[in-house]
Motif scaffolding. Structure first.
Motif, PDB file in Angstrom:
ATOM      1  N   HIS A 525       0.834  -1.186   0.000  1.00 46.12           N
ATOM      2  CA  HIS A 525       0.000   0.000   0.000  1.00 46.12           C
ATOM      3  C   HIS A 525       0.877   1.247   0.000  1.00 46.12           C
ATOM      4  O   HIS A 525       2.057   1.196   0.369  1.00 46.12           O
ATOM      5  N   ARG A 526       0.284   2.363  -0.376  1.00 47.85           N
ATOM      6  CA  ARG A 526       1.046   3.614  -0.396  1.00 47.85           C
ATOM      7  C   ARG A 526       1.362   4.090   1.014  1.00 47.85           C
ATOM      8  O   ARG A 526       2.329   4.811   1.235  1.00 47.85           O
ATOM      9  N   VAL A 527       0.488   3.729   1.959  1.00 45.35           N
ATOM     10  CA  VAL A 527       0.741   4.051   3.366  1.00 45.35           C
ATOM     11  C   VAL A 527       0.668   2.750   4.159  1.00 45.35           C
ATOM     12  O   VAL A 527      -0.134   1.866   3.855  1.00 45.35           O
ATOM     13  N   ALA A 528       1.505   2.631   5.175  1.00 48.38           N
ATOM     14  CA  ALA A 528       1.622   1.370   5.899  1.00 48.38           C
ATOM     15  C   ALA A 528       0.500   1.167   6.911  1.00 48.38           C
ATOM     16  O   ALA A 528       0.182   0.033   7.272  1.00 48.38           O
ATOM     17  N   THR A 529      -0.087   2.257   7.380  1.00 51.41           N
ATOM     18  CA  THR A 529      -1.164   2.184   8.369  1.00 51.41           C
ATOM     19  C   THR A 529      -2.356   2.971   7.848  1.00 51.41           C
ATOM     20  O   THR A 529      -2.213   4.137   7.463  1.00 51.41           O
ATOM     21  N   ILE A 530      -3.523   2.329   7.833  1.00 53.65           N
ATOM     22  CA  ILE A 530      -4.722   2.968   7.285  1.00 53.65           C
ATOM     23  C   ILE A 530      -5.813   2.999   8.353  1.00 53.65           C
ATOM     24  O   ILE A 530      -6.206   1.958   8.903  1.00 53.65           O
ATOM     25  N   THR A 531      -6.289   4.203   8.644  1.00 53.18           N
ATOM     26  CA  THR A 531      -7.411   4.398   9.562  1.00 53.18           C
ATOM     27  C   THR A 531      -8.569   5.005   8.782  1.00 53.18           C
ATOM     28  O   THR A 531      -8.504   5.179   7.568  1.00 53.18           O
ATOM     29  N   SER A 532      -9.624   5.357   9.507  1.00 56.69           N
ATOM     30  CA  SER A 532     -10.789   5.951   8.845  1.00 56.69           C
ATOM     31  C   SER A 532     -10.423   7.246   8.127  1.00 56.69           C
ATOM     32  O   SER A 532     -11.066   7.624   7.147  1.00 56.69           O
ATOM     33  N   ALA A 533      -9.369   7.923   8.585  1.00 49.59           N
ATOM     34  CA  ALA A 533      -8.955   9.170   7.938  1.00 49.59           C
ATOM     35  C   ALA A 533      -8.323   8.916   6.572  1.00 49.59           C
ATOM     36  O   ALA A 533      -8.273   9.819   5.732  1.00 49.59           O
ATOM     37  N   ASP A 534      -7.836   7.681   6.354  1.00 48.97           N
ATOM     38  CA  ASP A 534      -7.149   7.355   5.099  1.00 48.97           C
ATOM     39  C   ASP A 534      -7.920   6.305   4.307  1.00 48.97           C
ATOM     40  O   ASP A 534      -7.332   5.559   3.532  1.00 48.97           O
TER      41      ASP A 534
END
Length: 616
Positions: A525-534
């Motif tokens: 993924h483009r970011v390693a950690t995904i939350t509701s903001a991402d």
């Protein structure tokens, strides 16, 4: 008689057999703070003032609805997550009617929803006892600015609505029962809606809900829903008794679906209609089994930044014939359904009309112009977060900015027949992307399922599953067959698997051609950690071709298919049928090795092992 009949049929909302509601003549009423007015029966007023701290109540088993000049208003759910409504303080002037009707109680998820609706239709016809007749305007339209008020509820009856005009503004409460929807057909109803114009705005303020084994056919209609403001204190959840917005873990946002198809064996069809939603989804199936959905010569559109064209769950069968889908995120989400995209040929439409019992007449069928299905998606085509199949045929064209097919670790079946012109056009050059499911799921907080999960990219190399054969097909694999179609793009199997099992890509090219890669891969993924903001980062990955660990790639070319390999591809099995070929682009050379030994990929051969197709 003919004149009166013509006038009656011209009324937008036909209420056969209805009679005026009884009313008590009173001019003005004030309910002071601390006072409770128990309304014994429907009451007409010229003005009503309800002070803060005052209460207006109905007799036991009944519900209250306030209308002013024919518009339902003033009702508000008593609390976030509540199922009952109350009239809010204020001064209401004009043609004020406080209607007392029997509650239309609907049970779901351990709760009881006391429906109020402008028109209630039972097996004997329109039921005045449950119909708020004052909410039907003189022109037959229904308008609501309060909360959780329904337009028309058809319960176990055969009924036809002609040219209904319904506008509901303000939140509903649950689209799993249609509490706050414009039109609901339930309990085996056979409902035909022709020429509807539905425009709703509010959380879970659904346009059309089909439930309980009913058959709902919507023709020549326009349906649109727009998001509302979620109630104060609402916490996003996958608990269906409380859910009022789409779980962000699907990569989506929004709080109003245009339609929902529920229950067991329920059927819904949208013919020559335009259905749209700002977010969440347009045509949804949910909380049911063996449902049937059809879109024929219809427009399916997401108008906002996120949303799907359809959702398939519970062995649902969804058919899109001659329809156009313009969506923001997915053409469809598949979690246990069968999807079909094809032309609205006369034979195909006639078959669906017969098999689903839609009741379209010969003249109606004749007026439907045969068309192809066109899908335009700002992101993906079909996404799986459960097992399911998709069948693409006829002249269907699927245009996507990302992968045509996105498999999040599921057992999938893909069949594409290009013999009549079907085309797949992924702008990012990926035809099929297989990744682990990146849905982090909900978390249990204080005994409630809330959508606060976090996705974290796995680190390191996955452990090899000792007993999983990457050179053989398995029942839980992703199986894709493409027939007589010219394909341009890549197939990536980036499943990590585990020490216990894996998942292979089993690809068959029967005739036609492919210019691209087919390979096992590693994705990130483009970011390693995904939350509701991402949430919009879910599903967005970059692939690096690599030898299989638990993610084999099995390719078979039959029927004279040609594969032009455009970049290094790692396979675990390759079969070349008679007349088929694997080549490099013009001016380059293809080098094939199996377990490190160079071989010549001749037609009629089959190879298994660590296969590398390199372009030099």
């Amino acid at each position: 008689m003919k004149t009166h009949l013509a006038l009656a049929l011209s009324i937008p909302l036909v209420l056969v057999g209805a009679a005026p509601a009884a009313a008590t003549a009173t001019s003005r009423r004030t309910v002071a703070a601390g006072e409770t007015w128990l309304v014994p029966s429907t009451t007409k007023l010229s003005s009503l003032t309800l002070a803060a701290g005052g209460t207006i109540a109905a007799p036991a088993g009944d519900v209250l609805t306030l209308t002013v000049n024919g518009v339902e208003q003033g009702s508000k759910l008593t609390a976030t997550g509540a199922t009952t409504t109350a009239i809010v303080p204020g001064t209401y002037r004009g043609d004020v009617v406080v209607s007392v009707t029997e509650a239309n109680d609907v049970a779901f998820g351990g709760l009881t929803f006391p429906f109020r609706q402008a028109v209630f239709v039972g097996p004997s016809g329109v039921a005045d006892a449950k119909s708020v007749r004052a909410a039907v305007a003189r022109d037959g339209s229904i308008t609501s600015t309060g909360e959780a008020f329904n337009g028309v509820y058809v319960d176990g009856a055969t009924y036809a609505l002609r040219n209904p005009r319904i506008s509901l503004t303000g939140n509903g409460r649950s689209d799993f029962v249609g509490y706050g929807a414009a039109i609901v057909g339930n309990n085996g109803a056979r409902l035909t809606v022709d020429g509807a114009d539905i425009d709703n705005r509010g959380a879970v303020r659904t346009g059309v809900v089909a439930d309980g084994g009913s058959t709902v056919v919507v023709k020549n209609s326009r349906i649109h829903t727009a998001d509302g403001v979620l109630p104060a204190g609402y916490v996003s959840t996958v608990d269906t008794s409380l859910m009022e917005d789409v779980p962000w873990m699907l990569g989506l946002s929004g709080n109003a679906r245009a339609t929902n198809l529920l229950g067991n064996g329920t059927k819904a069809a949208y013919v020559n209609s335009a259905i749209s939603s700002q977010g969440w989804g347009v045509l949804s199936t949910d909380n049911g089994q063996n449902t049937q959905l059809a879109s024929i010569n219809s427009s399916v559109r997401i108008t906002g930044k996120d949303g799907y064209g359809s959702y398939a769950i519970g062995n649902a069968t969804e058919r899109f014939l001659g329809s156009s889908l313009d969506v923001a995120t997915y053409a469809a989400i598949n979690r246990g359904g069968s999807l079909y995209y094809g032309d609205s040929s006369r034979a195909a439409v006639s078959s669906v009309n017969s098999s689903l019992g839609l009741g379209l007449s010969a003249s109606e069928l004749a007026r439907l112009t045969p068309r192809r299905t066109t899908i335009n998606s700002d992101k993906w085509g079909v996404m799986w977060h459960g097992a399911g199949t998709v069948d693409v045929s006829g002249g269907t064209v699927i245009n996507t900015r990302r992968a045509t097919f996105l498999d999040k670790g599921q057992q999938v079946g893909i069949t594409v027949d290009g013999s009549k012109g079907a085309r797949l056009n992924p702008a990012d050059g990926v035809l099929l992307q297989m990744i682990e499911d990146d849905d982090p799921g909900p978390q249990m907080v204080d005994g409630k399922l809330v959508n606060t999960g976090v996705y974290t990219e796995p680190a390191g190399t996955p452990a090899k599953a000792a007993s999983f054969d990457v050179t053989a097909a398995h029942g839980a694999d992703a199986v894709a067959t493409f027939t007589d179609i010219a394909l341009k793009g890549d197939f990536y199997n980036a499943i990590r698997g585990s020490a216990a099992t894996g998942k292979n890509l089993v690809l068959t090219l029967d005739g036609g051609s492919l210019a691209g890669r087919v390979t096992s891969a590693v994705s990130r993924h483009r970011v390693a950690t995904i939350t509701s903001a991402d949430y919009q980062e879910l599903g967005v990955v970059t692939d690096t071709p690599a030898a299989a660990v638990n993610n084999g790639a099995l390719v078979a070319l039959t029927g004279g298919a040609d594969w032009t390999v455009t970049g290094t591809s790692y396979l675990t099995k390759l079969t070349l049928g008679a007349g088929s070929a694997v080549t490099a682009p013009h001016g380059r050379q293809l080098v094939m090795t199996v377990d490190g030994v160079r071989v010549n990929p001749r037609a009629g051969g089959t190879w298994s092992g660590a296969i590398v197709l390199a372009v030099q």
